[in-house]
Design a protein around this motif. Structure first.
Motif, PDB file in Angstrom:
ATOM      1  N   VAL A 184       0.788  -1.228   0.177  1.00  0.00           N
ATOM      2  CA  VAL A 184      -0.060  -0.002   0.032  1.00  0.00           C
ATOM      3  C   VAL A 184       0.963   1.401   0.087  1.00  0.00           C
ATOM      4  N   CYS A 185       0.338   2.267  -0.840  1.00  0.00           N
ATOM      5  CA  CYS A 185       1.225   3.276  -1.025  1.00  0.00           C
ATOM      6  C   CYS A 185       0.111   4.473  -0.269  1.00  0.00           C
ATOM      7  N   ALA A 186       0.404   5.220   0.782  1.00  0.00           N
ATOM      8  CA  ALA A 186      -0.440   6.285   1.063  1.00  0.00           C
ATOM      9  C   ALA A 186      -0.199   7.639   0.417  1.00  0.00           C
ATOM     10  N   VAL A 187      -1.601   8.218   0.226  1.00  0.00           N
ATOM     11  CA  VAL A 187      -1.254   9.454  -0.789  1.00  0.00           C
ATOM     12  C   VAL A 187      -1.713  10.701   0.109  1.00  0.00           C
ATOM     13  N   GLU A 188      -0.884  11.660   0.148  1.00  0.00           N
ATOM     14  CA  GLU A 188      -1.400  12.906   0.986  1.00  0.00           C
ATOM     15  C   GLU A 188      -2.638  13.548   0.238  1.00  0.00           C
ATOM     16  N   ASP A 189      -3.437  13.787   1.406  1.00  0.00           N
ATOM     17  CA  ASP A 189      -4.537  14.764   0.677  1.00  0.00           C
ATOM     18  C   ASP A 189      -4.920  15.516   2.058  1.00  0.00           C
ATOM     19  N   GLU A 190      -5.413  16.846   1.937  1.00  0.00           N
ATOM     20  CA  GLU A 190      -5.531  17.877   2.825  1.00  0.00           C
ATOM     21  C   GLU A 190      -6.659  17.433   3.714  1.00  0.00           C
ATOM     22  N   PHE A 191      -7.705  16.633   3.421  1.00  0.00           N
ATOM     23  CA  PHE A 191      -8.701  16.109   4.302  1.00  0.00           C
ATOM     24  C   PHE A 191      -8.185  15.341   5.443  1.00  0.00           C
ATOM     25  N   SER A 192      -7.022  14.482   5.155  1.00  0.00           N
ATOM     26  CA  SER A 192      -6.501  13.598   6.154  1.00  0.00           C
ATOM     27  C   SER A 192      -5.040  13.945   6.638  1.00  0.00           C
ATOM     28  N   ILE A 193      -4.674  15.144   6.413  1.00  0.00           N
ATOM     29  CA  ILE A 193      -3.586  15.943   6.681  1.00  0.00           C
ATOM     30  C   ILE A 193      -3.075  15.498   8.221  1.00  0.00           C
ATOM     31  N   GLY A 194      -4.205  15.703   9.140  1.00  0.00           N
ATOM     32  CA  GLY A 194      -3.875  15.280  10.507  1.00  0.00           C
ATOM     33  C   GLY A 194      -3.697  13.897  10.854  1.00  0.00           C
ATOM     34  N   GLN A 195      -3.803  12.988   9.878  1.00  0.00           N
ATOM     35  CA  GLN A 195      -3.471  11.497  10.001  1.00  0.00           C
ATOM     36  C   GLN A 195      -2.310  11.315   9.389  1.00  0.00           C
ATOM     37  N   GLN A 196      -1.441  12.050   8.946  1.00  0.00           N
ATOM     38  CA  GLN A 196      -0.288  11.800   8.107  1.00  0.00           C
ATOM     39  C   GLN A 196       0.607  10.808   8.881  1.00  0.00           C
ATOM     40  N   GLU A 197       0.961  11.002  10.065  1.00  0.00           N
ATOM     41  CA  GLU A 197       1.859   9.986  10.812  1.00  0.00           C
ATOM     42  C   GLU A 197       1.377   8.871  10.862  1.00  0.00           C
ATOM     43  N   GLU A 198      -0.100   8.486  11.225  1.00  0.00           N
ATOM     44  CA  GLU A 198      -0.565   7.126  11.306  1.00  0.00           C
ATOM     45  C   GLU A 198      -0.667   6.490   9.709  1.00  0.00           C
ATOM     46  N   LYS A 199      -0.800   7.604   8.729  1.00  0.00           N
ATOM     47  CA  LYS A 199      -0.693   6.897   7.424  1.00  0.00           C
ATOM     48  C   LYS A 199       0.765   6.522   6.992  1.00  0.00           C
ATOM     49  N   ARG A 200       1.551   7.111   7.444  1.00  0.00           N
ATOM     50  CA  ARG A 200       3.054   6.737   7.179  1.00  0.00           C
ATOM     51  C   ARG A 200       3.336   5.252   7.848  1.00  0.00           C
ATOM     52  N   ARG A 201       3.109   5.235   9.006  1.00  0.00           N
ATOM     53  CA  ARG A 201       3.222   4.212  10.008  1.00  0.00           C
ATOM     54  C   ARG A 201       2.649   2.997   9.346  1.00  0.00           C
ATOM     55  N   LEU A 202       1.239   3.032   8.960  1.00  0.00           N
ATOM     56  CA  LEU A 202       0.579   1.936   8.495  1.00  0.00           C
ATOM     57  C   LEU A 202       0.991   1.409   6.887  1.00  0.00           C
ATOM     58  N   ALA A 203       1.145   2.355   6.027  1.00  0.00           N
ATOM     59  CA  ALA A 203       1.605   1.999   4.519  1.00  0.00           C
ATOM     60  C   ALA A 203       3.136   1.594   4.305  1.00  0.00           C
ATOM     61  N   ASP A 204       3.167   1.091   3.232  1.00  0.00           N
ATOM     62  CA  ASP A 204       4.563   0.663   2.570  1.00  0.00           C
ATOM     63  C   ASP A 204       5.498   1.906   2.279  1.00  0.00           C
ATOM     64  N   TYR A 205       4.616   2.631   1.589  1.00  0.00           N
ATOM     65  CA  TYR A 205       5.329   4.133   0.889  1.00  0.00           C
ATOM     66  C   TYR A 205       4.167   5.061   1.081  1.00  0.00           C
ATOM     67  N   TYR A 206       4.906   6.311   0.825  1.00  0.00           N
ATOM     68  CA  TYR A 206       3.947   7.494   1.165  1.00  0.00           C
ATOM     69  C   TYR A 206       4.555   8.514  -0.088  1.00  0.00           C
ATOM     70  N   ILE A 207       3.616   9.203  -0.580  1.00  0.00           N
ATOM     71  CA  ILE A 207       3.771  10.007  -1.794  1.00  0.00           C
ATOM     72  C   ILE A 207       2.906  11.324  -1.320  1.00  0.00           C
ATOM     73  N   THR A 208       3.561  12.481  -1.711  1.00  0.00           N
ATOM     74  CA  THR A 208       2.548  13.720  -1.776  1.00  0.00           C
ATOM     75  C   THR A 208       1.965  14.255  -2.924  1.00  0.00           C
ATOM     76  N   ASP A 209       2.485  13.483  -4.221  1.00  0.00           N
ATOM     77  CA  ASP A 209       1.727  13.344  -5.238  1.00  0.00           C
ATOM     78  C   ASP A 209       2.154  12.313  -6.167  1.00  0.00           C
ATOM     79  N   TYR A 210       1.672  12.128  -7.386  1.00  0.00           N
ATOM     80  CA  TYR A 210       2.129  10.823  -8.285  1.00  0.00           C
ATOM     81  C   TYR A 210       3.416  11.381  -8.905  1.00  0.00           C
ATOM     82  N   HIS A 211       3.659  12.411  -8.896  1.00  0.00           N
ATOM     83  CA  HIS A 211       5.202  12.997  -9.957  1.00  0.00           C
ATOM     84  C   HIS A 211       6.136  12.102  -8.889  1.00  0.00           C
ATOM     85  N   GLU A 212       6.145  12.016  -7.784  1.00  0.00           N
ATOM     86  CA  GLU A 212       7.332  11.475  -7.147  1.00  0.00           C
ATOM     87  C   GLU A 212       7.578  10.151  -7.489  1.00  0.00           C
ATOM     88  N   ILE A 213       6.446   9.430  -8.069  1.00  0.00           N
ATOM     89  CA  ILE A 213       6.859   7.952  -8.582  1.00  0.00           C
ATOM     90  C   ILE A 213       7.978   8.017  -9.546  1.00  0.00           C
TER      91      ILE A 213
END
Length: 215
Positions: A184-213
């Protein structure tokens, strides 16, 4: 990230398209029409639920007279124009879809949203040609964080779950992908910005947008 991956499966809202913002407005309007106030915890409580599960939960929570099917119809009617004219791709998402098609990587959508709204935004943004399968959580037994919708998408794509890469924007969705045995790759979104730390912990990868791929 794409090493040994045979299929990519996207969540829709907040992941492939920027649409989470509109639901707060719809929820407020819907409840105000009934003399009710939106609780601060409502969005968190319904996170991951299918469209049908959300309607059932909302009906019970607010003691609404409408049936579950009537609530779904009302929400579809309230949201359809926004999904048709105001929802856009997340940054870099279309480029990544084009890359998947070029590399002949099958692509699916596994969403908690309704089939009507998925169809509206797919037609508006012309991404039907990039997507081989669309599965809504209403078509399976359990919504996220249960793995059902992702397992069904993998089955329809004919790919082993362990060879699937999921893109998700909220913790319940990330857990659904992980529970399905997928990366799973977590995608940054303004709606869930307060959950960023949890998302990073749960996911295998984290991107702020798809250009990073492609970086």
């Amino acid at each position: 990230m794409l090493e040994q991956i045979q299929s990519v499966i996207f969540d829709l809202d907040g992941t492939l398209v920027d649409s989470m913002w509109l639901w707060h407005d719809i929820d407020v309007e819907f409840l105000e029409q009934r003399g009710l106030t939106l609780p601060d915890t409502y969005q968190q409580e319904i996170e991951g639920m299918s469209f049908t599960e959300t309607a059932a939960y909302t009906k019970k929570l607010f003691h609404l007279s409408e049936s579950v099917e009537e609530l779904k119809e009302i929400w579809n009617r309230m949201a359809i124009e926004k999904y048709t004219y105001e929802v856009h791709f997340k940054p870099g998402a279309k480029r990544f879809l084009q890359h998947c098609r070029k590399q002949q990587i099958p692509v699916g959508i596994a969403t908690s949203n309704s089939k009507e709204l998925v169809g509206a935004v797919a037609k508006s943004l012309h991404f039907e040609d990039y997507i081989q399968e669309i599965v809504t959580a209403c078509e399976v037994e359990r919504g996220k964080p249960a793995p059902d919708v992702y397992l069904e998408a993998a089955s329809r794509l004919g790919v082993d779950p362990c060879r699937c890469l999921v893109f998700e924007d909220v913790p319940m969705g990330i857990l659904a992908g992980k529970n399905a045995g997928m990366r799973v790759c977590a995608v940054e979104d303004e709606f869930s910005i307060g959950q960023q730390e949890e998302k990073r912990r749960l996911a295998d990868y984290y991107i702020t947008d798809y250009h990073e791929i492609f970086a």
